[in-house]
Design a protein around this motif. Sequence first.
Motif, short mmCIF file in Angstrom:
data_model
loop_
_atom_site.label_atom_id
_atom_site.label_comp_id
_atom_site.label_asym_id
_atom_site.label_seq_id
_atom_site.Cartn_x
_atom_site.Cartn_y
_atom_site.Cartn_z
N GLY A 20 50.47 -5.17 2.67
CA GLY A 20 50.53 -4.03 1.75
C GLY A 20 49.19 -3.35 1.53
O GLY A 20 49.12 -2.14 1.28
N ALA A 21 48.09 -4.11 1.63
CA ALA A 21 46.77 -3.51 1.41
C ALA A 21 46.45 -2.47 2.48
O ALA A 21 45.58 -1.62 2.29
N ALA A 22 47.14 -2.55 3.61
CA ALA A 22 46.93 -1.55 4.66
C ALA A 22 47.99 -0.46 4.59
O ALA A 22 47.91 0.54 5.30
N ALA A 76 48.72 7.52 -1.73
CA ALA A 76 50.11 7.17 -2.10
C ALA A 76 50.73 6.13 -1.18
O ALA A 76 51.62 5.38 -1.59
N TYR A 77 50.26 6.07 0.08
CA TYR A 77 50.90 5.11 0.99
C TYR A 77 50.53 3.67 0.67
O TYR A 77 51.09 2.74 1.26
N LYS A 78 49.62 3.46 -0.27
CA LYS A 78 49.29 2.10 -0.72
C LYS A 78 50.15 1.72 -1.92
O LYS A 78 50.09 0.59 -2.40
N VAL A 105 34.85 7.17 -7.78
CA VAL A 105 35.44 5.83 -7.77
C VAL A 105 36.58 5.78 -6.75
O VAL A 105 37.51 6.59 -6.80
N ASP A 106 36.50 4.81 -5.84
CA ASP A 106 37.54 4.61 -4.84
C ASP A 106 38.63 3.72 -5.45
O ASP A 106 38.46 2.51 -5.60
N GLY A 107 39.75 4.36 -5.77
CA GLY A 107 40.86 3.62 -6.38
C GLY A 107 41.96 3.30 -5.40
O GLY A 107 43.07 2.94 -5.82
N VAL A 108 41.67 3.41 -4.10
CA VAL A 108 42.75 3.23 -3.11
C VAL A 108 43.35 1.82 -3.18
O VAL A 108 44.56 1.66 -3.18
N HIS A 109 42.48 0.82 -3.24
CA HIS A 109 43.03 -0.55 -3.28
C HIS A 109 43.43 -0.96 -4.70
O HIS A 109 44.33 -1.78 -4.87
N ALA A 110 42.78 -0.40 -5.71
CA ALA A 110 43.05 -0.83 -7.09
C ALA A 110 44.37 -0.28 -7.63
O ALA A 110 45.11 -0.99 -8.33
N PRO A 113 45.50 14.92 3.00
CA PRO A 113 46.15 14.00 3.93
C PRO A 113 45.89 12.53 3.63
O PRO A 113 46.75 11.68 3.88
N ASN A 114 44.71 12.21 3.14
CA ASN A 114 44.37 10.81 2.85
C ASN A 114 43.03 10.79 2.11
O ASN A 114 42.38 11.82 1.96
N MET A 115 42.65 9.61 1.64
CA MET A 115 41.42 9.50 0.86
C MET A 115 40.18 9.85 1.68
O MET A 115 39.24 10.48 1.20
N THR A 116 40.15 9.42 2.95
CA THR A 116 38.96 9.63 3.77
C THR A 116 38.67 11.12 3.94
O THR A 116 37.53 11.58 3.74
N THR A 117 39.70 11.87 4.27
CA THR A 117 39.53 13.31 4.47
C THR A 117 39.04 13.97 3.17
O THR A 117 38.13 14.81 3.19
N ALA A 175 36.90 0.61 -7.15
CA ALA A 175 37.55 -0.05 -8.28
C ALA A 175 38.12 -1.40 -7.85
O ALA A 175 38.45 -2.23 -8.71
N ALA A 176 38.22 -1.63 -6.55
CA ALA A 176 38.61 -2.95 -6.03
C ALA A 176 38.32 -3.01 -4.54
O ALA A 176 38.61 -2.06 -3.81
N SER A 177 37.76 -4.13 -4.11
CA SER A 177 37.49 -4.33 -2.68
C SER A 177 38.81 -4.51 -1.93
O SER A 177 39.67 -5.29 -2.37
N ASN A 178 38.94 -3.86 -0.78
CA ASN A 178 40.20 -3.95 -0.03
C ASN A 178 40.33 -5.24 0.76
O ASN A 178 41.38 -5.49 1.33
N VAL A 179 39.28 -6.07 0.79
CA VAL A 179 39.45 -7.37 1.44
C VAL A 179 39.30 -8.55 0.47
O VAL A 179 40.09 -9.49 0.50
N ASP A 234 32.15 -1.68 -0.82
CA ASP A 234 33.13 -0.61 -0.60
C ASP A 234 33.70 -0.56 0.82
O ASP A 234 33.02 -0.89 1.80
N HIS A 235 34.92 -0.07 0.91
CA HIS A 235 35.51 0.39 2.17
C HIS A 235 34.60 1.49 2.70
O HIS A 235 34.03 2.26 1.92
N ASP A 236 34.49 1.59 4.01
CA ASP A 236 33.54 2.56 4.58
C ASP A 236 33.86 4.01 4.20
O ASP A 236 32.98 4.87 4.25
N ALA A 237 35.10 4.26 3.80
CA ALA A 237 35.47 5.63 3.42
C ALA A 237 34.76 6.08 2.13
O ALA A 237 34.73 7.27 1.83
N ASN A 238 34.24 5.12 1.37
CA ASN A 238 33.47 5.50 0.17
C ASN A 238 31.98 5.19 0.36
O ASN A 238 31.24 5.05 -0.60
C1 LIG Z 1 39.72 0.58 -0.61
C2 LIG Z 1 40.07 1.64 0.39
N1 LIG Z 1 39.41 2.80 0.35
C3 LIG Z 1 39.67 3.80 1.20
C4 LIG Z 1 40.63 3.67 2.17
C5 LIG Z 1 40.90 4.81 3.09
O1 LIG Z 1 42.07 5.44 2.66
P1 LIG Z 1 42.83 6.50 3.54
O2 LIG Z 1 43.55 5.76 4.60
O3 LIG Z 1 43.74 7.18 2.57
O4 LIG Z 1 41.82 7.45 4.10
C6 LIG Z 1 41.35 2.47 2.26
C7 LIG Z 1 42.37 2.28 3.31
O5 LIG Z 1 42.68 1.20 3.71
C8 LIG Z 1 41.06 1.44 1.34
O6 LIG Z 1 41.72 0.27 1.37
#
Ligand SMILES: Cc1ncc(COP(=O)(O)O)c(C=O)c1O
Length: 401
Positions: A24-26, A217-219, A192-197, A85-89, A165-169, A114-118
């Motif tokens: 689910g985290a992915a 939303a896909y998380k 603040v990256d709230g994708v995982h939180a 489209p997604n958080m990264t974009t 806000a939370a580490s994705n691993v 952080d996830h590299d997207a932040n």
């Molecule tokens: C904590 C975290 N930040 C950012 C992202 C990137 O999100 P997105 O796929 O919406 O670009 C992810 C995706 O796995 C994530 O887990």
Amino acid sequence: MTLDVAAVRAAYPALADGYAYLDGAAGTQVPASVIYAISAAHRSGLGNAGGVFPASKRADIVTAQCRQAVADLTGGSPGGVILGPNMTTLTYRLAGTLARAWGPGDEVVVSRLDHDANVRPWVQAAARAGAVVRWAEVELPAGELPAGQYDSLMSERTVLVAVTAASNVLGTRPAVAEITAKARAVGALSYVDGVHATPHGPTDVAALGADFYATSAYKWSGPHVGAVVADPGLLETLHPDKLEPAPGTVPERFEQGTPPFADLAGVTAAVDHLASLEPSAAGPRRERILASMAAAHDHEQALFQVLLDGLGAVPEVTLYGKAPRRTATAYFTVAGKAPAEVAAHLADRKVNVWNGHNYAWELTGVLGIREAGSAVRAGLVHYNDRSDVDRLLAAVAELAD
Ligand SMILES: Cc1ncc(COP(=O)(O)O)c(C=O)c1O
């Protein structure tokens, strides 16, 4: 409040395939209501936005409803919900926009949790502007991001602090409110990256003190749509690149091109689904969301304890991270087995997990495991149950034999 997990699972058609979805985290599976909402939006006749005919007006309504839904989920204001489209974009877009005002002497703070997207969008934008990047470090072995270090990382030169806000691993939930308060005190903005939180408990952007809060939303049981929530007043001060005829209003001017309207209907349905996880919750949607996400949190944490105890009892297993505040996300290796081998064995036993760095690029480097394939991630969300955990534990035990 407890979750009726059997009822929750019955809402997700994909969960009937016999696999334990610990990935689910992915990306989570979606309930039937989301699938239905997307298809109903298409069936109803959907035009492009801003026209005078009903199908176009439906696109406008779907978009407005989606902003309201994301605002209800996060505690933000619908007029400050940027969709994309997604958080990264979206993060690249915001970084490019904010960095226009940066120059030599300015400083940006990112973290190795952080996830590299932040991380990378800020590092690259800072490099272009000639700004300095400062790094908040992870304390090992707990995998914590101590808030105290931010005192020495920030000064009146700091323009932005990016933190998760939370580490994705590791699942670690840093003291975000404390960090954003320090940022505010020196006049810096916080992202603040709230994708995982977001999927793992109640979210309140005001309490977090986040100037920008990103989520996907896909998380959380929705389609592949990202959102950034900010104060509309703050967005009014920012001017991203945009096409000349595209709307100059907030938040529309931050959105590029035509949105996936039917998917936006799916996002709203996902928020409604989350609001219904705790069926006895009553009142406005925001209140039902808070009650439901609190129940989801408790359910996940109870199951997580079983998962941690089970993995902890296998001598060959190394678990990474043990922050007291963390999401139900386990990151582990099995002695003598490559993470990819472990994941493949689990897939044979119908258990979905991820192996690898999962884009926690800096963190897996600091942990010293990236070159060897990092680790295996098994994450719990509200639809996971005891049988998912038991199946994972039995399959890991086979490997350790
Ligand atoms: C904590 C975290 N930040 C950012 C992202 C990137 O999100 P997105 O796929 O919406 O670009 C992810 C995706 O796995 C994530 O887990």
